[in-house]
Structure formats: structure tokens, C-alpha cells
Motif scaffolding. Structure first.
Motif, short mmCIF file in Angstrom:
data_model
loop_
_atom_site.label_atom_id
_atom_site.label_comp_id
_atom_site.label_asym_id
_atom_site.label_seq_id
_atom_site.Cartn_x
_atom_site.Cartn_y
_atom_site.Cartn_z
N HIS A 121 51.61 46.47 42.30
CA HIS A 121 51.26 45.22 41.47
C HIS A 121 52.38 44.88 40.85
O HIS A 121 52.89 45.36 40.00
CB HIS A 121 50.00 45.30 40.85
N ILE A 137 48.15 35.44 45.06
CA ILE A 137 46.97 34.56 44.70
C ILE A 137 47.48 32.99 44.55
O ILE A 137 48.72 33.11 44.15
CB ILE A 137 46.31 35.23 43.47
N HIS A 192 46.09 36.60 48.87
CA HIS A 192 45.20 37.67 48.23
C HIS A 192 44.15 36.90 47.47
O HIS A 192 43.72 36.92 46.47
CB HIS A 192 46.02 38.35 47.24
N THR A 193 43.78 35.81 48.14
CA THR A 193 42.67 34.50 47.67
C THR A 193 43.51 33.68 46.64
O THR A 193 44.45 34.02 46.06
CB THR A 193 41.33 35.23 47.04
N HIS A 206 41.49 35.49 42.84
CA HIS A 206 41.22 36.94 42.69
C HIS A 206 39.77 37.34 42.29
O HIS A 206 39.53 38.31 41.99
CB HIS A 206 42.10 37.65 41.60
N GLU A 235 38.41 30.13 48.79
CA GLU A 235 39.21 30.93 48.36
C GLU A 235 40.34 31.39 49.34
O GLU A 235 41.69 31.40 48.79
CB GLU A 235 38.52 32.36 47.98
N PRO A 275 40.68 41.02 47.01
CA PRO A 275 40.72 41.59 45.54
C PRO A 275 39.65 42.79 45.43
O PRO A 275 38.54 42.79 45.97
CB PRO A 275 40.49 40.46 44.92
N TYR A 276 40.39 43.70 44.97
CA TYR A 276 39.51 45.09 44.65
C TYR A 276 39.02 45.89 45.96
O TYR A 276 38.30 46.90 45.69
CB TYR A 276 38.27 44.86 43.77
#
Length: 173
Positions: free
Chosen positions: A130, A12, A36-37, A40, A54, A76-77
């Protein structure tokens, strides 16, 4: 430490330059770096302009840190929709997801994370982890040893998937 296996790190924006030389060392060691932007955010809840911001802000931060822009991104997600797909296609970024989620973000338990990865591994799979959680970092040596004992060769996402199409989503080979 000492395992010397390649990995893919999705970052991120705010973590790109902290500490300043860390990402340069990661890239120099042969690891893949992806976006990952910036914040997030759940991209499926943003406008196309916000999605682009982003991604481009993180890509630019990575370029400044290591001298190249990332060629992959992880939403994300895992959240995506038609707008995310359109923007990632426009920006030349395939969307990387995963086939094994050990829920390390939820269950911060080294042994449990290790067992879940080893039980869920399949040929061509992508494991989500992570490194912001100490319990996950502590699980890595046993995961590497266990996967090697199962006959797996660990590679970066780009090595696993080869030629990828911008905008397309990948969760395994």
C-alpha cells in the motif's frame, strides 16, 4: 527512485485525479493501472447494483484520467462472493489478489515489511503493498534490491498472468 521496475497500481476512485497528472505519468511510465473500487467497500456486503457502481465509477474516472479503462480489479480486503464474481465477469474484469501480504497496512515498519516480502516471495507470486503508507514506500528500494538478488524479475500483474478470464480470481501465476 531510479529502480525502473514495472508495477501494478490499483486505485480507489477519489485518488484517481489527485494530483491531476500523476496517474497519466504512472501509465506513461509503463505501469499497469487497475481498479480498487470507488470507496474501498467490502464488495461481498453490497448488492450487485452497488458492486457495479463501485467498479464502473472508478473505471470511468481512470478512463478520463489516462484514456483507457482498467482491465483488472483488486477487491478490497480480498473480499468476494458469487455476486462479485458475476459482476466482475460481466464487466470484463479479472479479480487480482495476492500471495504475499507483508501487513504493511497494520505494521507500519519499513524493516519488517521488507523482511516479510523477501521471506514470502515465490516464483509467480503477487506482493500486496500500500503506497499510501510512507513506511511501505520507504521499503520499496530494499525490496526491489533484495528480490533481484534472489533472482526475481519484477513485472506487472498482466505480464505475470497473461490472458486472464473476467470474474476469475488470481493470487499467483
Amino acid at each position: 527512485a531510479g529502480h525502473r521496475v514495472p508495477a501494478t497500481f490499483f486505485l480507489i476512485g477519489p485518488t484517481v485525479g489527485s494530483p491531476p497528472d500523476a496517474l497519466r505519468r504512472v501509465a506513461a511510465a509503463g505501469h499497469q493501472v487497475g481498479s480498487h473500487t470507488y470507496s474501498h467497500a467490502d464488495l461481498s456486503k453490497l448488492s450487485r447494483r452497488q458492486i457495479a457502481q463501485e467498479l464502473t465509477s472508478t473505471n470511468e474516472a481512470i478512463r478520463k484520467a489516462v484514456g483507457f479503462r482498467p482491465t483488472t480489479m483488486r477487491p478490497p480486503y480480498g473480499a468476494s462472493d458469487a455476486d462479485v464474481t458475476a459482476e466482475t465477469k460481466r464487466l470484463g474484469l479479472p479479480q487480482i489478489r495476492w500471495s504475499v501480504d507483508p501487513y504493511d497496512w497494520r505494521d507500519r515498519n519499513t524493516g519488517l515489511v521488507t523482511r516479510r516480502v523477501l521471506a514470502g516471495a515465490r516464483p509467480g507470486g503477487i506482493v500486496l503493498m500500500h503506497d499510501i503508507h510512507e513506511t511501505t514506500v520507504a521499503a520499496v528500494p530494499a525490496i526491489i534490491d533484495g528480490l533481484k538478488k534472489q533472482g526475481y524479475t519484477l513485472v506487472r500483474v498482466d505480464q505475470l498472468l497473461g490472458q486472464m478470464k473476467p470474474g476469475q480470481s488470481y493470487s499467483q501465476r
